[in-house]
Structure formats: C-alpha cells, structure tokens
Motif scaffolding. Structure first.
Motif, PDB file in Angstrom:
ATOM      1  N   ASN A 195       0.832  -1.207   0.000  1.00  9.67           N
ATOM      2  CA  ASN A 195       0.000   0.000   0.000  1.00  9.67           C
ATOM      3  C   ASN A 195       0.865   1.255   0.000  1.00  9.67           C
ATOM      4  OD1 ASN A 195      -2.454  -1.260  -0.088  1.00  9.67           O
ATOM      5  ND2 ASN A 195      -2.984  -0.905   2.045  1.00  9.67           N
ATOM      6  N   ALA A 196       1.928   1.233   0.806  1.00 12.52           N
ATOM      7  CA  ALA A 196       2.823   2.391   0.854  1.00 12.52           C
ATOM      8  C   ALA A 196       3.439   2.655  -0.517  1.00 12.52           C
ATOM      9  CB  ALA A 196       3.913   2.161   1.905  1.00 12.52           C
ATOM     10  N   ILE A 197       3.815   1.588  -1.208  1.00 12.99           N
ATOM     11  CA  ILE A 197       4.358   1.739  -2.569  1.00 12.99           C
ATOM     12  C   ILE A 197       3.271   2.248  -3.512  1.00 12.99           C
ATOM     13  CG2 ILE A 197       5.317   0.476  -4.541  1.00 12.99           C
ATOM     14  CD1 ILE A 197       6.586  -1.450  -2.467  1.00 12.99           C
ATOM     15  N   LYS A 198       2.088   1.665  -3.390  1.00 14.80           N
ATOM     16  CA  LYS A 198       0.975   1.993  -4.285  1.00 14.80           C
ATOM     17  C   LYS A 198       0.626   3.477  -4.230  1.00 14.80           C
ATOM     18  CE  LYS A 198      -2.405  -0.892  -4.176  1.00 14.80           C
ATOM     19  NZ  LYS A 198      -3.613  -1.652  -3.722  1.00 14.80           N
ATOM     20  N   TYR A 199       0.636   4.050  -3.016  1.00 14.81           N
ATOM     21  CA  TYR A 199       0.155   5.419  -2.854  1.00 14.81           C
ATOM     22  C   TYR A 199       1.281   6.452  -2.738  1.00 14.81           C
ATOM     23  CZ  TYR A 199      -4.235   3.010  -2.148  1.00 14.81           C
ATOM     24  OH  TYR A 199      -5.334   2.210  -2.320  1.00 14.81           O
TER      25      TYR A 199
END
Length: 379
Positions: free
Chosen positions: A275-279
């Motif tokens: 999620n951290a990478i995604k956003y």
C-alpha cells in the motif's frame, strides 16, 4: 406459564418486609418469589429465570453485597438486574460499594410505594429490551454465518475459472504479444489487470470469511523479526524499483525473538508495504521500524506518500472502505486488505493504528505482545 411472565425475587430476612414488598409489586404477568436469606436467594436464582432481584443489604450470615457479588460472578445470573433495598444511610461509600457489586439501583427504607413500583417497572422494561436484543443478536449471528458460508463458497467456486482465464490471457500475452495491434494489446492488458484484481478480491473475501467464521487457526512459531522484515523487503523490492522508491528498515538493538504466525504477519506487512508503494510518488522512501514498548513489539511502516484525509481515517479498516487517495500508477484497491490486516493483528492480541497527514505521508503501526498470543475464549 406465559413466556412473558416476569419472575421477581425479593430477598429479606424479615417476613414482614417480604410481605410488604410482595403486596407492592404483585400484579398480572408477574410471579413473586421470596427468600429470607442469602443462601436461599442463591438457590432460587441459580434455578429460576429471573427478570429482577430486590435484595436486602443487611442480612445475617451473608449480606446483600456478598450475594450480589456471587450473582454477578455466575454466568447464569450475571445479567439479572439487581436493586438493593436498604435502611443503611445514603453515604457515598455504601452507594458505591453496592454499584461496584453490580446493583443497578437502590431503594431506601421506609419504601415509597410509587418510587418502588416506578423503579421496578423501569428495570423490567430494561430486562425486556435486553432479551429482545439478545434474540436479535442471535438471529444476526445466524445470518452472518449464512452470509460467510455463501461468500466463502461463491468465492472459492469463482476463483478457479477466473484463474484459468487469467492464465490463458497471460499465455497469450507471452506468446502472441508481438503479433497484436496496439489496440488489442491495450485490451489484453485491461483484461489481465481486471482478472488479477478480481482474483485478489476473491482471495481477500475468503480470508475475511475464514476469520469471521472462526475457521482461522494460527500456526505459532518463534521468529527473528529482522529475518521476517528482510523477506518482506525482498518480496516488494521489484514493485518499489519500478517507481524508484527506496525500501529501508530500522530496528532497535537487541530485539527479542517473538512468537507469531509467520504467514499471517507476512500478509500484514506485505499489505502495508505494498500500500505504501501503491500510494507513494516516485523517488520517495518507505521505512519499516521495529521497537519494543512496554510489553509489546511495535512495527511501523512509514511512507512519504500522499497521506489520507483525516475525515476518512476512522473508517479506513472497515470492509470495502476505499480512501479517496488513488494509486500513483493507477493501481487498484479491493477495499479489503486493511480489514484483513486488522483482524490478523487482533487475532494475535495486538492493535493497529494510523497516523497520517495529507501531503506528508502515513504511518501504519501495529503491536504484537511479547508474552505470547492470548487464548481466544468462545462466547
């Protein structure tokens, strides 16, 4: 007897007091039971389904406080409302002692007929509402079990054919990509992306239903958290490299080994890191931090991403909840990942929380107890 009959137990060591209370409370739809000692009151209470107990405080051998304590310590009677009937002064320490032992109200001698009847009527209404709520909760539990079963079966049955379609689409991508027009390549990419998202959602639905239905067994083993975090970084480094995002970790000195379900906690960390990478935008950093606080190990995933609006943070762990924040490379979300994360962490006896500010990134932290996983009690 009618199912709506209220059984009221009155307890007093003086017969004249029992008679007086019975005459005040007797009416259609009620059965008045009497006990002249604490021991007799307990025998009746453990045998009958009582709607209310009026309990004298000052009795020989076993006083009302002791009786109330035993009633509230027993599963059968712990929810039965109690009114203390007493001639003791209204000093604060006595009132607090009674309330601490589980009484819901007090009646003071000499009794006022209207006040006595009003308080009894109110608590009988409370009893009725409590029973109705228990009935509704039981019905909802059955409905929830049926829902989980249906979703579990449907998700399982759909996953296989969807997986086969995805496999064939990926085969076409590998073998025929150069023979396709730009338009057809675009269509194929959408098909593959859509099917991957659908399969991810089905897998998440299976995880959620498995947890909610109680068929969620943890395989506990002792691990080094540094090894686990290094695995997580290795599994996510490719996705991070595509966006030129750095993955780092910072661990406190001398971290002890910890007992946990490796597969499930890896799922938690993978979800938070992905999620951290995604956003996050390109050329930003993500850090995983592990430290000891009190009797817990605290693990945090800290990003420099877009942040989550404060108004959305309270619902971020609810099923199918999606933030207004979008993946910086068009990545999709099922709205179930963080729900699973929360349930897994809580099944380990831990907690999860979020600190986030729009424009300044997010920190997802969760705790794991060092003393081990608590035993889950059945309802």
């Amino acid at each position: 007897m009618s199912s709506n009959l209220h059984k009221i137990l009155i307890v007093d060591d003086r017969p004249e007091n029992l008679y007086s209370l019975e005459s005040m409370l007797a009416e259609e739809g009620r059965e008045i039971l009497k006990a002249n000692s604490g021991e007799e009151a307990l025998r009746i209470a453990f045998k009958e389904d009582l709607s209310l107990i009026l309990l004298d405080v000052q009795m020989p051998e076993m006083d009302g406080f002791e009786v109330a304590h035993m009633l509230k310590s027993t599963i059968r009677t712990r929810k039965t409302p109690i009114i203390f009937v007493t001639a003791i002064s209204k000093e604060r320490k006595y009132l607090l002692k009674g309330l601490d032992e589980g009484a819901m109200d007090y009646l003071f001698k000499p009794l006022d007929i209207d006040i006595t009847r009003a308080k009894v009527n109110t608590l009988l209404q409370f009893y009725n509402q409590q029973k109705e709520l228990e009935k509704k909760n039981a019905e909802l539990a059955i409905f929830n079990d049926d829902k989980n079963y249906f979703i579990g079966v449907a998700s399982h049955d759909l996953r296989n054919p969807l997986g086969n379609i995805l496999m064939l689409a990926e085969f076409i991508e590998q073998e025929a990509w150069n023979n396709l027009s730009e338009e057809h390549r675009s269509y194929l990419s959408v098909i593959i992306s859509s099917f991957r998202n659908m399969i991810e959602m089905l897998n998440n639905l299976l995880d959620v239903t498995k947890i909610e239905s109680g068929h969620f067994d943890l395989l506990i083993q002792e691990v080094k958290i540094v090894d686990l975090i290094q695995q997580i970084i290795g599994e996510n480094i490719t996705s991070a490299d595509k966006k030129n995002i750095t993955l780092e970790f910072s661990l406190a000195d001398d971290l002890p080994n910890i007992k946990l379900d490796v597969t499930q906690i890896k799922q938690v960390l993978n979800n938070l890191v992905s999620n951290a990478i995604k956003y996050s935008h390109a050329y930003k950093g993500i850090e995983i931090v592990a430290e000891i606080k009190d009797n817990d190990m605290i693990i945090s995933v800290i990003d420099q991403g877009q942040g989550i609006p404060e108004i959305e943070q309270a619902n971020i762990f609810l099923p199918f909840n999606k933030s207004s924040v979008r993946g910086t490379a068009g990545e999709k979300s099922t709205g179930l990942g963080l729900t699973i994360v929360k349930k897994v962490v809580e099944s380990h006896g831990g907690k999860i929380w979020l600190l986030s500010e729009v424009g300044n990134g997010s920190t997802f932290s969760f705790s794991l107890p060092l003393k081990g996983i608590p035993v889950q009690e059945s309802n």
